[in-house]
Write a protein that holds these residues in place. Structure first.
Motif, mmCIF file in Angstrom:
data_model
loop_
_atom_site.group_PDB
_atom_site.id
_atom_site.type_symbol
_atom_site.label_atom_id
_atom_site.label_comp_id
_atom_site.label_asym_id
_atom_site.label_seq_id
_atom_site.Cartn_x
_atom_site.Cartn_y
_atom_site.Cartn_z
ATOM 1 N N HIS A 79 59.222 -23.193 137.012
ATOM 2 C CA HIS A 79 59.394 -21.893 136.383
ATOM 3 C C HIS A 79 58.533 -21.741 135.133
ATOM 4 O O HIS A 79 58.318 -20.614 134.676
ATOM 5 N N ARG A 80 58.050 -22.834 134.605
ATOM 6 C CA ARG A 80 57.199 -22.812 133.417
ATOM 7 C C ARG A 80 55.771 -23.169 133.826
ATOM 8 O O ARG A 80 55.564 -24.100 134.601
ATOM 9 N N LEU A 118 56.002 -15.923 141.854
ATOM 10 C CA LEU A 118 57.265 -16.632 141.672
ATOM 11 C C LEU A 118 58.375 -15.672 141.260
ATOM 12 O O LEU A 118 59.493 -15.721 141.801
ATOM 13 N N GLU A 119 58.090 -14.799 140.303
ATOM 14 C CA GLU A 119 59.090 -13.831 139.843
ATOM 15 C C GLU A 119 59.543 -12.924 140.984
ATOM 16 O O GLU A 119 60.749 -12.651 141.149
ATOM 17 N N GLU A 151 66.595 -23.687 145.155
ATOM 18 C CA GLU A 151 66.308 -23.328 143.773
ATOM 19 C C GLU A 151 67.119 -24.197 142.839
ATOM 20 O O GLU A 151 68.285 -24.491 143.086
ATOM 21 N N ARG A 167 61.769 -14.915 143.525
ATOM 22 C CA ARG A 167 63.114 -15.154 142.995
ATOM 23 C C ARG A 167 63.940 -13.868 142.952
ATOM 24 O O ARG A 167 65.161 -13.888 143.128
ATOM 25 N N HIS A 223 64.871 -25.459 137.090
ATOM 26 C CA HIS A 223 63.473 -25.416 136.658
ATOM 27 C C HIS A 223 62.470 -25.215 137.788
ATOM 28 O O HIS A 223 61.277 -25.030 137.510
ATOM 29 N N TRP A 224 62.900 -25.279 139.050
ATOM 30 C CA TRP A 224 61.985 -25.173 140.187
ATOM 31 C C TRP A 224 62.556 -24.225 141.234
ATOM 32 O O TRP A 224 63.778 -24.157 141.419
ATOM 33 N N THR A 225 61.661 -23.546 141.946
ATOM 34 C CA THR A 225 62.038 -22.748 143.107
ATOM 35 C C THR A 225 61.123 -23.118 144.271
ATOM 36 O O THR A 225 59.908 -23.271 144.096
#
Length: 359
Positions: A259-260, A223-224, A236, A227, A239-241
């Motif tokens: 993202h969490r 994810l990182e 995006e 992004r 809180h979500w991608t």
């Protein structure tokens, strides 16, 4: 959200999730036989994977005309699975379940030889109707309605997780005849499996090995990276991608990742649920604009198992389609079906660019 629990004529549970207070008193007047599920699971000794046998499903409803749709609200002279004359979101036990709480029997083995273990297919299968509009779709729902659906998914994940013997809860939506959908009304399903599914088991093994080596979660690092580069990002929010996975298997393939790190839908807080609605609707509308037609797809929630390895789970939604052109399907050929080695006709970067352009 207002939650009302009722019973259908054969004793199955039906739950109404309403956005405004409503009294739900309609009675199911149909003369229905009791559900007689006869599911069995068998452990394949060659793969170590459970396979379900549910021969009773051969008689399930198949492509009824719109005026006899069992998922529409009931009308005078035309009772359906939903006794009320209208609804927001409704969930009920499947009349033709792959797994059931009512299956009888004891663990054993095929032919009594001990080589192939068997067990009753105990679990639970539910149907989720997203709207009473027969001609609607998830992409046409309002953000508020999507939030209601998310809350219903969370409620049922908690409910099925408490069912004796359920090891994993799987909410999903199939859309389109090309996918094999036999009821065109906008709906999804939720399975409570009596085992951890092969895909999840493999993903947990990979996550454990990656964490042992790097001290971090593999999906978090993916994810990182996505992004950071943005090369495959579709949409995006705070809180979500949503992005095309860097090793995408399907001609349309998108992951929606919070993202969490959370194990399942009930763990999402209010802001995350609201943001999901916005990002997911953006993705779905791009998907439908891709070929200027409703995209057939499978949308599958990946949740942590109920009892084991929850610390290794990272909730995400996977959406994929077999439509590779407006009038062409991707069939699973020898490599995919025979050896589970996918060969994609488009690169992930091309898929992402097409979806971004469709917006």
């Amino acid at each position: 959200m207002n939650r009302t629990v009722r019973r259908l004529a054969d004793g199955r549970e039906i739950i109404y999730f309403d956005e405004e207070p409503r009294e739900r008193t309609a009675v199911d007047t149909r003369d229905l036989p009791q559900v007689a599920a006869a599911s069995e699971i068998r452990l394949d000794p060659l793969s170590g994977e459970w396979v379900a046998m549910a021969a009773h499903r051969q008689t399930r409803t198949y492509k009824p005309p719109a005026d006899l749709c069992p998922l529409c609200p009931s009308r005078p002279g035309k009772p359906s699975e939903i006794p009320e004359s209208e609804y927001d979101v409704v969930v009920f036990e499947n009349r033709f379940p792959s797994f059931s709480q009512h299956v009888t029997g004891e663990p054993g083995s095929v032919d009594g030889l001990g080589l192939v273990p068997t067990a009753p297919g105990r679990g639970r299968c539910e149907v989720v109707c997203f709207t009473s509009d027969h001609n609607g779709s998830f992409a046409k729902l309002s953000p508020g309605r999507v939030r209601t659906v998310v809350d219903a998914w969370a409620d049922r994940t908690e409910g099925l997780s408490a069912v004796d013997g359920v090891e994993q809860v799987f909410p999903f939506e199939n859309r389109g005849e090309e996918i094999g959908v036999t009821l065109s009304h906008p709906h999804g399903q939720i399975y409570g499996y009596p085992f951890v599914t092969p895909k999840t088991r493999r993903a947990l093994e990979v996550a454990r090995a990656y964490h042992d080596q790097h001290g971090k979660h593999v999906l978090g690092d993916v994810l990182e990276a996505e992004r950071k580069t943005g090369a495959r990002v579709i949409a995006e929010g705070e809180h979500w991608t949503a992005f095309v996975p860097p090793a995408a298997r399907w001609p349309v393939h998108v992951l929606l990742v919070p993202h969490r790190q959370v194990p399942d839908i009930p763990a999402l807080h209010d802001d995350e649920r609201d943001d999901f609605a916005q990002v997911y609707l953006d993705v779905l509308r791009r998907c439908d604009a891709l070929y200027d037609r409703q995209l057939p797809y499978i949308a599958a929630w990946n949740q942590a198992p109920v009892r084991v390895d929850r610390e290794l789970g990272w909730l995400h939604l996977e959406l994929f389609s077999i439509l590779r052109a407006p009038d062409k399907l991707k069939y699973l050929a020898g490599s995919e079906s025979g050896m589970a080695v996918w060969i994609n006709d488009a690169t992930p970067e091309q898929i992402a660019e097409r979806l971004r352009a469709a917006g």
